[in-house]
Write a protein that holds these residues in place. Structure first.
Motif, mmCIF file in Angstrom:
data_model
loop_
_atom_site.group_PDB
_atom_site.id
_atom_site.type_symbol
_atom_site.label_atom_id
_atom_site.label_comp_id
_atom_site.label_asym_id
_atom_site.label_seq_id
_atom_site.Cartn_x
_atom_site.Cartn_y
_atom_site.Cartn_z
ATOM 1 N N UNK A 124 30.314 -24.899 -22.785
ATOM 2 C CA UNK A 124 29.826 -24.830 -21.403
ATOM 3 C C UNK A 124 28.567 -25.668 -21.182
ATOM 4 N N UNK A 125 27.676 -25.669 -22.177
ATOM 5 C CA UNK A 125 26.440 -26.425 -22.043
ATOM 6 C C UNK A 125 26.713 -27.921 -21.928
ATOM 7 N N UNK A 129 26.081 -30.595 -18.869
ATOM 8 C CA UNK A 129 25.398 -31.871 -19.067
ATOM 9 C C UNK A 129 26.172 -33.009 -18.399
ATOM 10 N N UNK A 130 27.486 -33.076 -18.652
ATOM 11 C CA UNK A 130 28.290 -34.152 -18.072
ATOM 12 C C UNK A 130 28.316 -34.086 -16.552
ATOM 13 N N UNK A 131 28.378 -32.876 -16.007
ATOM 14 C CA UNK A 131 28.373 -32.738 -14.550
ATOM 15 C C UNK A 131 27.060 -33.266 -13.965
ATOM 16 N N UNK A 160 16.567 -31.140 -15.361
ATOM 17 C CA UNK A 160 17.555 -30.334 -16.078
ATOM 18 C C UNK A 160 18.370 -31.203 -17.023
ATOM 19 N N UNK A 161 18.711 -32.414 -16.579
ATOM 20 C CA UNK A 161 19.466 -33.335 -17.421
ATOM 21 C C UNK A 161 18.690 -33.669 -18.693
ATOM 22 N N UNK A 168 22.153 -30.929 -26.461
ATOM 23 C CA UNK A 168 23.553 -31.244 -26.750
ATOM 24 C C UNK A 168 23.736 -32.375 -27.755
ATOM 25 N N UNK A 169 22.660 -32.960 -28.239
ATOM 26 C CA UNK A 169 22.782 -34.103 -29.150
ATOM 27 C C UNK A 169 23.741 -33.847 -30.309
ATOM 28 N N UNK A 170 23.690 -32.665 -30.899
ATOM 29 C CA UNK A 170 24.533 -32.366 -32.047
ATOM 30 C C UNK A 170 26.009 -32.307 -31.686
ATOM 31 N N UNK A 171 26.321 -32.015 -30.427
ATOM 32 C CA UNK A 171 27.711 -31.880 -30.001
ATOM 33 C C UNK A 171 28.386 -33.224 -29.724
ATOM 34 N N UNK A 172 27.616 -34.304 -29.711
ATOM 35 C CA UNK A 172 28.146 -35.586 -29.259
ATOM 36 C C UNK A 172 28.884 -36.376 -30.329
#
Length: 197
Positions: A124-125, A129-131, A160-161, A168-172
């Motif tokens: 969800x996080x 971020x993408x939105x 917020x971005x 979210x860096x680790x998720x990329x």
């Protein structure tokens, strides 16, 4: 969704030829549902729908109203506004995941839907971020940054971005190039910074 499964796209546009045209461009990859008004679109929406392509201005139930109902109903789908309406700063308050201004090429349409389906598999996080990155990008494409800098809604989006970017860096690492690029594109100057021109 596994590779063997086809995602489902709901296309809602009050111009039947436009809605069918979008469906034809996507049917080789996705199951497509078509609705020509917001109420019919809401009636077609269920848990099987992965992506909604939504015209912003329609008679009766507008795209903006339908978007609000989608989010209020907590449907687990990504929504792209696909519209002839040029974005203004009011898009900061809308719950879409991407914003496309007509006309849209078949390739851009497919790339957008592919990206939204991939995003639906993210946490969800990262989806948030993408939105946010999409909102900032569409505003900066249409408006001069110096004009946007004075608007508190734009400043809040950017803040917020920036906060989410570090989270979210680790998720990329596992994301496709297009989505990694979207994150990199979000790395813009802080409009509230005194060093911003």
């Amino acid at each position: 969704m596994t590779d063997a499964e086809r995602g489902t796209v709901l296309i809602v546009d009050d111009e039947p030829a436009v809605a069918e045209g979008h469906a034809e461009r996507l049917r080789d990859r996705y199951d497509c549902l078509v609705a020509t008004d917001g109420r019919t679109g809401l009636g077609a929406l269920d848990e099987s729908v992965d992506v909604v392509l939504l015209d912003r201005r329609m008679p009766g139930l507008s795209g903006e109203e339908m978007l609000d109902r989608i989010r209020e109903g907590e449907y687990d789908c990504r929504v792209a506004m696909l519209t002839g309406v040029e974005p203004e700063v009011d898009v900061a308050e809308m719950g879409f995941d991407d914003y496309l201004t007509k006309p849209v090429t078949a390739e851009h349409l497919r790339e957008t839907v592919d990206a939204l389906v991939r995003r639906s598999e993210c946490d969800e996080r990262l989806q948030r971020y993408f939105a946010l990155a999409s909102k900032v990008a569409v505003l900066e494409a249409e408006h001069d940054r110096s004009d946007l800098a004075g608007d508190p809604r734009y400043a809040e989006l950017c803040e917020e971005l920036s906060e989410l970017r570090s989270a979210v860096d680790e998720s990329l690492d596992g994301l496709p190039t297009r989505d990694r690029y979207a994150v990199a594109a979000g790395e813009h100057d802080d409009p509230t910074s005194s060093t911003h021109d």
